[in-house]
Write a protein that holds these residues in place. Structure first.
Motif, short mmCIF file in Angstrom:
data_model
loop_
_atom_site.label_atom_id
_atom_site.label_comp_id
_atom_site.label_asym_id
_atom_site.label_seq_id
_atom_site.Cartn_x
_atom_site.Cartn_y
_atom_site.Cartn_z
N LEU A 1 45.90 37.02 41.30
CA LEU A 1 46.87 37.95 41.24
C LEU A 1 47.91 37.49 41.87
N GLN B 1 34.47 38.45 38.02
CA GLN B 1 34.95 39.06 39.07
C GLN B 1 35.69 39.99 37.75
N ASN B 2 36.51 40.56 38.05
CA ASN B 2 37.88 41.27 37.37
C ASN B 2 38.60 42.21 38.42
N ALA B 3 39.40 42.88 37.32
CA ALA B 3 40.67 42.90 38.17
C ALA B 3 40.78 44.72 37.90
N VAL C 1 42.97 32.70 39.08
CA VAL C 1 42.24 34.09 38.00
C VAL C 1 41.04 33.71 37.14
N TRP D 1 42.32 32.11 49.86
CA TRP D 1 41.27 32.67 49.70
C TRP D 1 40.02 32.39 50.75
N ASN E 1 36.16 41.26 44.78
CA ASN E 1 37.00 40.58 43.92
C ASN E 1 37.60 39.22 44.15
N MET F 1 39.89 36.98 43.12
CA MET F 1 40.76 37.36 41.28
C MET F 1 42.48 38.27 42.61
N ALA G 1 37.91 32.76 39.18
CA ALA G 1 37.34 34.56 39.37
C ALA G 1 36.49 34.58 38.20
N LEU G 2 37.71 35.04 36.95
CA LEU G 2 37.19 35.48 35.82
C LEU G 2 34.81 34.63 35.26
#
Length: 290
Positions: free
Chosen positions: A182, A56-58, A48, A226, A175, A178, A51-52
Protein backbone atom coordinates in the motif's frame (compact mmCIF):
# COMPACT_ATOMS: atom_id res chain seq x y z
CA UNK A 1 19.67 -9.92 18.86
CA UNK A 2 19.34 -13.44 17.44
CA UNK A 3 21.01 -14.85 14.33
CA UNK A 4 17.86 -14.48 12.25
CA UNK A 5 17.66 -10.78 13.02
CA UNK A 6 21.35 -10.36 12.16
CA UNK A 7 20.86 -12.09 8.79
CA UNK A 8 17.79 -9.96 8.09
CA UNK A 9 19.75 -6.81 8.91
CA UNK A 10 22.65 -7.77 6.66
CA UNK A 11 20.26 -8.65 3.83
CA UNK A 12 18.44 -5.33 4.19
CA UNK A 13 21.68 -3.33 4.16
CA UNK A 14 22.93 -5.10 1.03
CA UNK A 15 19.64 -4.71 -0.85
CA UNK A 16 19.09 -1.09 0.21
CA UNK A 17 22.63 -0.07 -0.75
CA UNK A 18 22.40 -1.67 -4.19
CA UNK A 19 19.38 0.47 -5.11
CA UNK A 20 21.51 3.49 -5.97
CA UNK A 21 23.51 1.59 -8.57
CA UNK A 22 20.46 0.12 -10.30
CA UNK A 23 18.70 3.51 -10.16
CA UNK A 24 21.71 5.15 -11.83
CA UNK A 25 21.35 2.69 -14.71
CA UNK A 26 17.61 3.34 -15.03
CA UNK A 27 17.89 7.12 -15.28
CA UNK A 28 20.45 6.75 -18.05
CA UNK A 29 17.77 5.33 -20.34
CA UNK A 30 14.37 6.46 -18.98
CA UNK A 31 12.73 9.57 -17.47
CA UNK A 32 13.31 9.26 -13.71
CA UNK A 33 9.89 10.08 -12.27
CA UNK A 34 8.00 8.02 -14.84
CA UNK A 35 10.29 5.04 -14.26
CA UNK A 36 9.93 5.34 -10.48
CA UNK A 37 6.14 5.75 -10.59
CA UNK A 38 5.89 2.64 -12.77
CA UNK A 39 8.25 0.75 -10.48
CA UNK A 40 6.13 1.51 -7.42
CA UNK A 41 2.93 0.64 -9.27
CA UNK A 42 4.28 -2.79 -10.21
CA UNK A 43 5.86 -3.40 -6.77
CA UNK A 44 2.71 -2.27 -4.99
CA UNK A 45 0.40 -4.50 -7.00
CA UNK A 46 2.70 -7.49 -6.49
CA UNK A 47 2.94 -6.80 -2.77
CA UNK A 48 -0.82 -6.44 -2.30
CA UNK A 49 -1.59 -9.59 -4.32
CA UNK A 50 0.93 -11.66 -2.35
CA UNK A 51 -0.45 -10.25 0.91
CA UNK A 52 -4.00 -11.20 -0.10
CA UNK A 53 -2.81 -14.69 -1.03
CA UNK A 54 -1.27 -14.99 2.46
CA UNK A 55 -4.56 -14.02 4.07
CA UNK A 56 -3.62 -10.45 4.95
CA UNK A 57 -6.08 -7.60 4.54
CA UNK A 58 -6.21 -3.81 4.33
CA UNK A 59 -8.13 -3.38 7.58
CA UNK A 60 -5.36 -1.38 9.21
CA UNK A 61 -5.33 0.62 12.39
CA UNK A 62 -5.38 4.42 12.26
CA UNK A 63 -1.70 4.46 13.25
CA UNK A 64 -0.84 2.04 10.46
CA UNK A 65 -2.69 4.12 7.84
CA UNK A 66 -0.83 7.24 8.97
CA UNK A 67 2.44 5.33 8.65
CA UNK A 68 1.48 4.06 5.19
CA UNK A 69 0.70 7.55 3.90
CA UNK A 70 3.70 9.26 5.51
CA UNK A 71 6.08 6.50 4.44
CA UNK A 72 4.64 6.40 0.92
CA UNK A 73 4.87 10.15 0.43
CA UNK A 74 8.12 10.93 2.26
CA UNK A 75 10.24 7.91 1.33
CA UNK A 76 8.83 6.71 -1.98
CA UNK A 77 7.68 9.94 -3.60
CA UNK A 78 9.96 12.62 -2.13
CA UNK A 79 13.15 10.81 -1.11
CA UNK A 80 13.39 8.39 -4.01
CA UNK A 81 11.85 10.79 -6.51
CA UNK A 82 14.43 13.46 -5.69
CA UNK A 83 17.24 10.89 -5.75
CA UNK A 84 16.20 9.53 -9.15
CA UNK A 85 16.19 13.05 -10.59
CA UNK A 86 19.51 13.86 -8.90
CA UNK A 87 21.24 10.77 -10.27
CA UNK A 88 20.89 12.11 -13.76
CA UNK A 89 23.78 14.42 -12.88
CA UNK A 90 25.57 12.93 -9.84
CA UNK A 91 27.14 9.54 -9.18
CA UNK A 92 25.37 6.70 -7.41
CA UNK A 93 28.11 6.54 -4.77
CA UNK A 94 27.52 10.15 -3.72
CA UNK A 95 23.76 9.62 -3.53
CA UNK A 96 24.34 6.55 -1.37
CA UNK A 97 26.65 8.46 0.97
CA UNK A 98 24.16 11.32 1.43
CA UNK A 99 21.29 8.88 2.06
CA UNK A 100 23.38 6.92 4.56
CA UNK A 101 23.45 9.96 6.88
CA UNK A 102 19.77 9.37 7.67
CA UNK A 103 20.40 7.63 11.04
CA UNK A 104 22.48 10.62 12.11
CA UNK A 105 19.63 12.98 11.20
CA UNK A 106 17.11 10.80 13.05
CA UNK A 107 19.29 10.94 16.17
CA UNK A 108 19.78 14.70 15.79
CA UNK A 109 16.03 15.33 15.46
CA UNK A 110 15.33 13.13 18.46
CA UNK A 111 17.93 14.97 20.52
CA UNK A 112 17.15 18.55 19.54
CA UNK A 113 13.41 18.46 18.82
CA UNK A 114 11.92 15.45 20.58
CA UNK A 115 13.71 15.78 23.91
CA UNK A 116 15.51 12.43 23.68
CA UNK A 117 18.61 12.12 25.85
CA UNK A 118 21.90 11.65 24.06
CA UNK A 119 24.86 9.93 25.69
CA UNK A 120 28.40 11.20 25.11
CA UNK A 121 29.02 8.32 22.71
CA UNK A 122 26.05 9.45 20.61
CA UNK A 123 27.23 13.06 20.59
CA UNK A 124 30.66 11.89 19.48
CA UNK A 125 29.02 9.86 16.72
CA UNK A 126 27.11 12.91 15.47
CA UNK A 127 30.30 14.98 15.43
CA UNK A 128 32.12 12.22 13.56
CA UNK A 129 29.30 12.03 11.03
CA UNK A 130 29.51 15.77 10.37
CA UNK A 131 33.28 15.51 9.88
CA UNK A 132 32.89 12.59 7.49
CA UNK A 133 30.27 14.37 5.44
CA UNK A 134 32.42 17.53 5.33
CA UNK A 135 35.40 15.56 4.01
CA UNK A 136 33.39 13.96 1.22
CA UNK A 137 31.45 17.08 0.26
CA UNK A 138 34.60 19.19 0.22
CA UNK A 139 36.31 16.74 -2.11
CA UNK A 140 33.30 16.34 -4.39
CA UNK A 141 32.48 20.06 -4.60
CA UNK A 142 36.09 20.93 -5.43
CA UNK A 143 35.94 18.20 -8.06
CA UNK A 144 32.98 19.88 -9.76
CA UNK A 145 29.97 17.94 -8.50
CA UNK A 146 26.58 19.14 -9.73
CA UNK A 147 25.26 21.28 -6.85
CA UNK A 148 21.64 21.03 -7.99
CA UNK A 149 21.75 17.24 -7.84
CA UNK A 150 23.50 17.32 -4.48
CA UNK A 151 20.84 19.63 -3.01
CA UNK A 152 18.08 17.32 -4.25
CA UNK A 153 19.75 14.41 -2.46
CA UNK A 154 19.98 16.44 0.74
CA UNK A 155 16.30 17.35 0.62
CA UNK A 156 15.57 13.71 -0.07
CA UNK A 157 17.43 12.45 3.00
CA UNK A 158 15.43 14.86 5.18
CA UNK A 159 12.25 13.29 3.76
CA UNK A 160 13.69 9.84 4.45
CA UNK A 161 14.29 10.90 8.05
CA UNK A 162 10.62 11.83 8.45
CA UNK A 163 9.60 8.51 6.88
CA UNK A 164 11.85 6.57 9.25
CA UNK A 165 10.32 8.25 12.27
CA UNK A 166 6.92 7.00 11.02
CA UNK A 167 7.99 3.39 10.41
CA UNK A 168 7.40 2.08 13.91
CA UNK A 169 3.72 2.93 13.85
CA UNK A 170 3.27 1.26 10.49
CA UNK A 171 5.24 -1.84 11.44
CA UNK A 172 3.16 -2.77 14.47
CA UNK A 173 -0.12 -4.64 14.31
CA UNK A 174 0.44 -7.19 11.54
CA UNK A 175 -0.42 -7.17 7.81
CA UNK A 176 3.19 -6.17 7.09
CA UNK A 177 3.31 -7.16 3.42
CA UNK A 178 -0.02 -5.44 2.77
CA UNK A 179 1.39 -2.28 4.37
CA UNK A 180 4.47 -2.49 2.15
CA UNK A 181 2.34 -2.81 -0.97
CA UNK A 182 0.00 0.00 0.00
CA UNK A 183 2.77 2.48 0.79
CA UNK A 184 4.28 1.77 -2.63
CA UNK A 185 0.94 2.46 -4.30
CA UNK A 186 0.76 5.74 -2.38
CA UNK A 187 4.19 6.69 -3.68
CA UNK A 188 3.23 5.74 -7.22
CA UNK A 189 0.05 7.83 -7.12
CA UNK A 190 1.97 10.90 -5.93
CA UNK A 191 4.78 10.48 -8.47
CA UNK A 192 2.49 10.13 -11.50
CA UNK A 193 1.41 13.76 -11.12
CA UNK A 194 4.82 15.38 -11.80
CA UNK A 195 5.81 12.55 -14.16
CA UNK A 196 2.87 13.17 -16.49
CA UNK A 197 3.14 16.94 -16.14
CA UNK A 198 6.88 17.38 -16.75
CA UNK A 199 8.30 14.33 -18.49
CA UNK A 200 8.00 12.88 -21.96
CA UNK A 201 7.76 9.14 -22.45
CA UNK A 202 11.22 8.94 -24.03
CA UNK A 203 12.75 5.54 -23.22
CA UNK A 204 15.80 3.83 -24.70
CA UNK A 205 14.94 0.14 -24.48
CA UNK A 206 17.87 -2.20 -23.88
CA UNK A 207 18.78 -5.13 -21.66
CA UNK A 208 20.52 -2.94 -19.09
CA UNK A 209 17.34 -0.93 -18.49
CA UNK A 210 15.14 -4.03 -18.31
CA UNK A 211 17.43 -5.86 -15.87
CA UNK A 212 17.90 -2.76 -13.69
CA UNK A 213 14.16 -2.05 -13.63
CA UNK A 214 13.21 -5.63 -12.70
CA UNK A 215 15.93 -5.78 -10.05
CA UNK A 216 15.01 -2.40 -8.55
CA UNK A 217 11.31 -3.28 -8.51
CA UNK A 218 11.72 -6.65 -6.80
CA UNK A 219 14.84 -6.47 -4.63
CA UNK A 220 15.40 -2.96 -3.19
CA UNK A 221 11.77 -2.02 -3.83
CA UNK A 222 9.70 -4.90 -2.47
CA UNK A 223 12.03 -7.29 -0.66
CA UNK A 224 14.20 -4.72 1.17
CA UNK A 225 11.17 -2.78 2.40
CA UNK A 226 9.45 -5.95 3.59
CA UNK A 227 12.61 -7.15 5.37
CA UNK A 228 13.00 -3.73 7.03
CA UNK A 229 9.42 -3.73 8.35
CA UNK A 230 9.85 -7.30 9.62
CA UNK A 231 13.17 -6.42 11.24
CA UNK A 232 11.70 -3.37 13.01
CA UNK A 233 8.80 -5.48 14.20
CA UNK A 234 11.20 -8.18 15.44
CA UNK A 235 13.85 -6.17 17.30
CA UNK A 236 12.59 -2.57 17.32
CA UNK A 237 13.57 0.50 15.33
CA UNK A 238 16.60 1.37 17.49
CA UNK A 239 18.37 -1.97 17.12
CA UNK A 240 17.33 -2.33 13.49
CA UNK A 241 18.81 1.06 12.63
CA UNK A 242 22.24 -0.17 13.76
CA UNK A 243 22.57 -1.97 10.42
CA UNK A 244 22.55 1.38 8.62
CA UNK A 245 26.23 1.78 9.48
CA UNK A 246 26.93 -0.71 6.66
CA UNK A 247 25.18 1.38 4.02
CA UNK A 248 28.02 3.84 3.27
CA UNK A 249 30.45 0.97 2.65
CA UNK A 250 28.05 -1.15 0.61
CA UNK A 251 26.64 1.73 -1.44
CA UNK A 252 30.06 3.00 -2.49
CA UNK A 253 31.46 -0.49 -3.07
CA UNK A 254 28.52 -1.54 -5.26
CA UNK A 255 28.74 1.61 -7.41
CA UNK A 256 32.50 1.17 -7.81
CA UNK A 257 32.23 -2.53 -8.68
CA UNK A 258 29.32 -2.38 -11.13
CA UNK A 259 29.52 1.13 -12.56
CA UNK A 260 33.25 1.73 -12.35
CA UNK A 261 32.82 4.93 -10.32
CA UNK A 262 36.13 6.24 -9.00
CA UNK A 263 36.50 6.52 -5.25
CA UNK A 264 39.11 8.91 -3.84
CA UNK A 265 41.04 8.68 -0.57
CA UNK A 266 38.90 11.40 1.02
CA UNK A 267 35.78 9.46 -0.01
CA UNK A 268 37.13 6.35 1.72
CA UNK A 269 38.09 8.30 4.85
CA UNK A 270 34.73 10.05 4.92
CA UNK A 271 32.80 6.80 4.50
CA UNK A 272 34.73 5.14 7.35
CA UNK A 273 34.13 8.13 9.64
CA UNK A 274 30.41 8.33 8.76
CA UNK A 275 29.97 4.59 9.32
CA UNK A 276 31.74 4.87 12.67
CA UNK A 277 29.54 7.80 13.61
CA UNK A 278 26.36 5.92 12.70
CA UNK A 279 27.47 2.90 14.72
CA UNK A 280 28.34 5.09 17.72
CA UNK A 281 24.97 6.84 17.61
CA UNK A 282 23.05 3.59 17.40
CA UNK A 283 25.09 1.89 20.15
CA UNK A 284 24.48 4.89 22.39
CA UNK A 285 20.75 4.20 22.14
CA UNK A 286 21.06 0.67 23.44
CA UNK A 287 19.86 0.21 27.02
CA UNK A 288 22.57 0.11 29.66
CA UNK A 289 22.92 -3.32 31.23
CA UNK A 290 22.98 -3.30 35.01
Amino acid sequence: MDIRAILMGLAFAAMWSSAFTSARVIVEFAPPLTALALRFLVSGIIGVLIALALGQNARLTRQQWIGVVVFGVCQNALYLGLNFVAMQTIEASLAAIVASTMPLLVALVGWLLLGQRMRPLGVAGLVAGVIGVALIMGARISGGVDIYGLVLCMIGVVSLTVATLAVLGAASGGNVLMIVGLQMLVGSAVLWVPALAWESFDITWNWQLIVAFIYTTIVPGLMATWVWFMLVGRIGAVKASTFHFLNPFLGVATAAALLGEKIGLLDVAGVVIIAGGILAVQLSKQPVRP
